[in-house]
Design an enzyme around this catalytic site. Structure first.
Site, PDB file in Angstrom:
ATOM      1  N   PRO A   2       0.819  -1.216   0.000  1.00 38.23           N
ATOM      2  CG  PRO A   2      -0.644  -1.523   1.755  1.00 38.23           C
ATOM      3  CD  PRO A   2       0.654  -1.989   1.225  1.00 38.23           C
ATOM      4  CD  GLU A   3       3.842   2.593  -3.952  1.00 39.10           C
ATOM      5  OE1 GLU A   3       3.915   3.705  -4.485  1.00 39.10           O
ATOM      6  OE2 GLU A   3       4.335   1.575  -4.449  1.00 39.10           O
ATOM      7  CG  HIS A  91      -0.928 -13.969   8.803  1.00 43.17           C
ATOM      8  ND1 HIS A  91       0.003 -14.542   9.634  1.00 43.17           N
ATOM      9  CD2 HIS A  91      -0.874 -14.649   7.640  1.00 43.17           C
ATOM     10  CE1 HIS A  91       0.600 -15.530   8.985  1.00 43.17           C
ATOM     11  NE2 HIS A  91       0.081 -15.625   7.779  1.00 43.17           N
ATOM     12  NE  ARG A 110       5.166 -10.751   2.485  1.00 45.41           N
ATOM     13  CZ  ARG A 110       5.355 -10.541   1.203  1.00 45.41           C
ATOM     14  NH1 ARG A 110       6.154  -9.577   0.810  1.00 45.41           N
ATOM     15  NH2 ARG A 110       4.743 -11.264   0.306  1.00 45.41           N
ATOM     16  NE  ARG A 152      18.202  14.330   0.161  1.00 46.04           N
ATOM     17  CZ  ARG A 152      17.666  13.355   0.864  1.00 46.04           C
ATOM     18  NH1 ARG A 152      17.849  12.115   0.519  1.00 46.04           N
ATOM     19  NH2 ARG A 152      16.972  13.625   1.949  1.00 46.04           N
TER      20      ARG A 152
END
Length: 273
Positions: A2-3, A91, A110, A152
């Site tokens: 999920p973003e 889970h 996870r 950067r």
DNA sequence: CCTATCTCCTGTAGGC
DNA sequence: TGCCTACAGGAGATAG
């Protein structure tokens, strides 16, 4: 995984359904997440009314007068709103039981997800304090993006994954946005011209908005779904992600994959220079 | 401040 | 069929 678009899809589903709901109980089936579930989730949330469901970057915020649960789905986490009563699934980690009889279940095979707790302004919480701008906000534009990228020296793809520069972009949408902008993912972040930063900022907005409109991306191996179990539809719109060796949908050249910082980047060698 | 690398976790896929 | 390894990845920690 999920973003921003997946979390926003979940937020839009949950917000009207949970706003005003009273939390009757919090059951932590297994609190061993990315970090241990803080006591406040258990001790402060029961009895509270959910006032709002917000999103900041990839975080979902469940706000009450007593505090805010700051939920991150990691890469395998999901939330499901159902009628209470079913036994916990494999889970299932955390369950919110509401007075009206629904149950909100957080499932995370996870354990990369997290539930944190902020008694006061959640934006001051360490998890949220250092997040960069919301890419879908008006204020996010090429100028701000260039300011963030210009000092950067890393590849622009890696910079886009840094949540302190832009909040909510992950591995899928970084590749997709760079394709949409025609920018090579290996380009030094600091080397992008103002014009390319403008294009990239627009591309980020467009890709994220299009993905939200599709209800997010559901890949075969991840199985993201919204809180009612509906899968996303953006996977069929992907231009480069997961398409190594397949022809570019714009120019026909084979999409290439490469490794950047332990993760896979996809790009078109002709469309992205 | 910045960068690169390692780590957490578990289900799945591929090699043999 | 089964064992082994590699891989998926967000973000925090750490070292330089």
């Amino acid at each position: 995984m999920p973003e921003l678009p997946e979390v926003e899809t979940i937020r839009r589903y949950l917000a009207p359904r949970l706003a005003g709901a009273i939390v009757r109980d919090v059951v932590v089936h297994d609190g061993r997440l990315r970090r241990p579930v803080p006591r406040g989730v258990r001790s402060d949330l029961p009895g509270q009314r959910i006032e709002r469901v917000d999103r900041r970057g990839k975080y979902l915020l469940l706000s009450s007068a007593a505090g805010t649960a700051i939920v991150h789905l990691g890469m395998s986490g999901s939330l499901r709103l159902t009628e209470a009563g079913a036994p916990p699934a494999t889970h299932d980690r955390i369950e919110l039981l509401f007075a009206a009889g629904q149950s909100l279940r957080f499932n995370d095979p996870r354990r990369f997800g997290s539930w944190q707790w902020a008694r006061r302004d959640p934006l001051d919480h360490p998890a949220l304090r250092c997040l960069g701008p919301e890419p879908l906000d008006r204020g996010f534009d090429g100028r701000g993006l260039r300011r963030a990228l210009r000092r950067r020296s890393s590849a622009v793809k890696l910079a886009l994954l840094d949540q302190s520069l832009v909040a909510g972009v992950g591995n899928i949408y970084a590749s997709e946005a760079l394709f949409a902008a025609g920018v090579r993912p290996t380009a030094r972040a600091s080397s992008l011209s103002p014009a390319r930063c403008d294009r990239l900022a627009v591309a980020i907005k467009q890709v994220l908005a299009a993905a939200i409109a599709c209800g997010g991306t559901t890949l075969d191996d991840e199985g993201y779904a919204s809180a009612d179990g509906t899968p996303g539809r953006f996977q069929v719109e992907l231009m480069v992600y997961g398409r190594a060796g397949e022809p570019c949908r714009r120019c026909g050249r084979a999409i290439r994959a490469l490794r950047q910082g332990q993760r896979t980047t996809y790009f078109c060698p002709r469309c992205q220079r």
